[in-house]
Every structure is written in C-alpha cells, then in structure tokens.
Write an enzyme that holds these catalytic residues in place. Structure first.
Site, short mmCIF file in Angstrom:
data_model
loop_
_atom_site.label_atom_id
_atom_site.label_comp_id
_atom_site.label_asym_id
_atom_site.label_seq_id
_atom_site.Cartn_x
_atom_site.Cartn_y
_atom_site.Cartn_z
N LYS A 52 10.53 10.26 5.66
CA LYS A 52 9.18 10.72 5.95
C LYS A 52 9.16 11.93 6.88
O LYS A 52 8.31 12.80 6.75
CB LYS A 52 8.37 9.57 6.57
CG LYS A 52 8.05 8.46 5.57
CD LYS A 52 7.20 7.36 6.22
CE LYS A 52 6.87 6.26 5.21
NZ LYS A 52 6.05 5.19 5.80
N LYS A 92 10.12 5.81 -7.52
CA LYS A 92 9.26 4.67 -7.21
C LYS A 92 7.81 4.98 -7.54
O LYS A 92 7.34 6.11 -7.33
CB LYS A 92 9.40 4.30 -5.73
CG LYS A 92 8.71 3.01 -5.32
CD LYS A 92 8.97 2.70 -3.86
CE LYS A 92 8.24 1.45 -3.41
NZ LYS A 92 8.44 1.16 -1.98
N LYS A 96 1.32 6.29 -4.90
CA LYS A 96 0.00 6.91 -4.97
C LYS A 96 0.08 8.41 -4.70
O LYS A 96 -0.85 9.16 -5.04
CB LYS A 96 -0.94 6.26 -3.95
CG LYS A 96 -0.69 6.65 -2.50
CD LYS A 96 -1.70 6.04 -1.58
CE LYS A 96 -1.53 6.53 -0.15
NZ LYS A 96 -1.87 7.95 0.03
#
Length: 343
Positions: free
Chosen positions: A114, A206, A209
């Site tokens: 991240k 994966k 969204k």
C-alpha cells in the site's frame, strides 16, 4: 461460552462489497454462529488510515452491517457493531503500539504494497494498522479468527504481540492472579475452496473494487441480470474443464471460476469437476451464473431493503457496541492493572 470459543472478525467499510468479500469472509461467518460466540465488526477505524469522505464512510459502514445481516448473521444472538463506538479498541491498540516493534510493522507485506515508494508520506495509522488489528482480536480474547490467505501475516503478528505482552508483563500478570497466557495465542480459521477470489477479467489478480473495470467483479448489490452477464463474459481459456484439480494448474481463470462454484455450493473443487469434467465454458458459465444469481440475488434484495432503513442499521450497531463494550471493558480493567495504570 468460554473465551477460547469466541470468534472475532472484521470487514473494512471501503465501499462496494463484492463476491470476494462474501465468499472469502461473510459467507464463512454465518455457520460459525452455531458453534461459537461471534463478534462481527465493521472496522471503520481501520478505514481512516487513508482519508475517507465522512458521509461515504457512514454509508459504507451501514452497507457492511447490512451485508452481515442479509447474509444470515443474527445480531441478537451474536454481536454486530462498528469499531469506533467501542473506545477500548483504540486504548488497547496504544498499549500494543508500545509492545510491538517498528521492525515488525515494516516487514508487513500489505504495508509495503500500500505504501509503495511513498512510505515516508503515508499515515502513521497505516504503519500501525496491524497493532490495531491485534487489539480488535485480543480485546475479546478471541480464540479463533476466520481470515483469508492475505490476512495470515497480520494474524501471525497478533500472535507475536500477544506472546510478547504475556512475556513482558509475566510478573505483573502473576501478581494479579491472571492466567500466564493472559492474551490467547489466537488460531486462524482458514477453510473452504475459495478463500481468495480473483478478478473475472484476469485470474492472476485479486478481485478488487479498485479495478477500473466493473466487469472484473460482482458487487453484492448487483441485480440478477448484472450477475449473469458478468459471469458469462468472464475471461476463460479454450480448453474444457479437466477431470481433476491437477488439471487446473496453470489455468488461473478456470481455477477461479471452479473455485467460485465450489464456494457457492460449499463443495470442493474436485466435486465440481466430477460434475462438469469435459464440459466446455458454454455449459459451465450459464450453470455458474444461475447458481450465483440463486445465492446472491436474495442477499442483494435484503441489503437494499436494510440500506433504505438506516435507523434500523444504526440501532443494531449501537446495541452491538453496547454489548461489545461490556466485554472490552472487562479486558481493559485487567490490562490497566497489569501495565501499572492507576484507576
């Protein structure tokens, strides 16, 4: 029930819940209600490790709570709540910040992913995220946590923090008459044929969204027509389905779709292949689409009904938070004595 029969798990309200959230987590939460004391949390404090629009955060929090209930979680028999209403989560997280080591946090794969090359500019909360996750679990002395493959490292850190706290404060724990294993070494519950759901457009990624293609995922609020169309357009290869799971190796998209079918029927991938061995995608995809609509459409309908009634959802979360706070405060009274806080 004894504390080691207690299960805690949480989902972050990041918006737009999808099939991966359902099969990898929510669906697996439901049967645990028959054998465990369950606490299911909307972890809104985790969400703000990156900036969130306040109105959107409230909407997404209610959406996760609605998904819990629509999927079959009973908020009266068990506890459904949002994290920020139970202040002890933050209090225990600070204690754990003083137990955990910075090196442990820097090694976390999700933080590296991240933060990327921008690690100096991300929030301190993003770095300390696993410490709060440990507090979420250990505040209730949960013996088990249902986690996906991508959360195993965080649970390992939770176990490390519990062990270090128990060791660091061993003398005080004994002096206060508590069990030497004050915080349990929590066990993961990783089960099912599809704990990691991949993109419908690229089986090596994966389901997320954040993918720019809406066709890559099935939203839990998609209607029957959307669900069917997305599955029928999912990326596949030209080969028919094999007769055993070995034949799925190297076929990421095929493996993903078979895994989704297996998870939706609580079967194994081999069970699915026994049924469809040799079949082409023209046979399998419509069968999977019909199955997905059968399972997901009623959940979507109930979610929409609940989302349109925010006062009911808020009442569920408030009641859950009040009940969770009783358990949380019991732990924190003991922790304050152990670490030497005057009360």
């Amino acid at each position: 029930m004894p504390a080691n029969n207690r299960v805690f798990s949480g989902i972050q309200p990041s918006g737009d819940l999808h099939l991966g959230n359902y099969l990898g987590a929510i669906r697996r939460f439901v049967p645990l209600q028959d054998s465990h004391e369950c606490l299911y949390c909307v972890v809104d404090m985790h969400a703000i490790t990156v900036w969130q629009d306040p109105d959107e955060l409230r909407r997404a929090t209610r959406e996760v709570a609605a998904a819990f209930i629509a999927a079959g979680i009973d908020p009266k028999a068990h506890i459904v709540f949002n994290q920020s209403q139970v202040v002890q989560h933050a209090e225990l997280a600070w204690v754990f910040n003083c137990v955990a080591r910075i090196g442990w946090m820097n090694r976390m794969t999700q933080f590296k992913d991240k933060a990327g090359k921008n690690s100096e500019n991300v929030s301190l909360g993003l770095l300390a995220y696993p410490s709060l996750m440990a507090a979420d679990i250990l505040l209730y002395k949960a013996g088990s946590v249902p986690v996906g493959d991508d959360q195993k490292q965080h649970l390992e850190l939770t176990r490390d923090i519990a062990q270090k706290f128990n060791n660091d404060y061993a003398a005080s724990i004994a002096a206060n008459g508590f069990d030497p294993e004050f915080f349990p070494i929590t066990e993961p519950l990783i089960a099912g044929p599809a704990t990691r759901i991949m993109s419908l457009r690229d089986g090596t990624k994966k389901m997320s969204k954040s993918d720019p293609s809406d066709a890559s995922r099935i939203s839990l609020l998609d209607d029957a027509d959307k669900i069917s169309k997305k599955i029928k357009k999912a990326t596949t290869d030209p080969e028919p389905l094999p007769s055993d799971v070995e034949g799925l190796k190297g076929r990421a998209e095929a493996d993903n779709l078979v895994g989704i079918y297996a998870a939706l029927t609580d079967a194994s991938k081999q069970d699915v292949l026994n049924q469809f061995a040799g079949a082409g995608w023209g046979t399998f995809k419509p069968a999977l689409a019909d199955l997905a609509v059968e399972v997901l459409a009623p959940i979507a309908d109930e979610m929409r009904r609940l989302i349109d009634d925010p006062q009911t959802i808020d009442a569920v979360l408030r009641d859950g938070a009040e009940r969770a706070s009783i358990l949380a405060e019991k732990t924190m009274l003991e922790v304050r004595d152990i670490v030497g806080f005057i009360r």
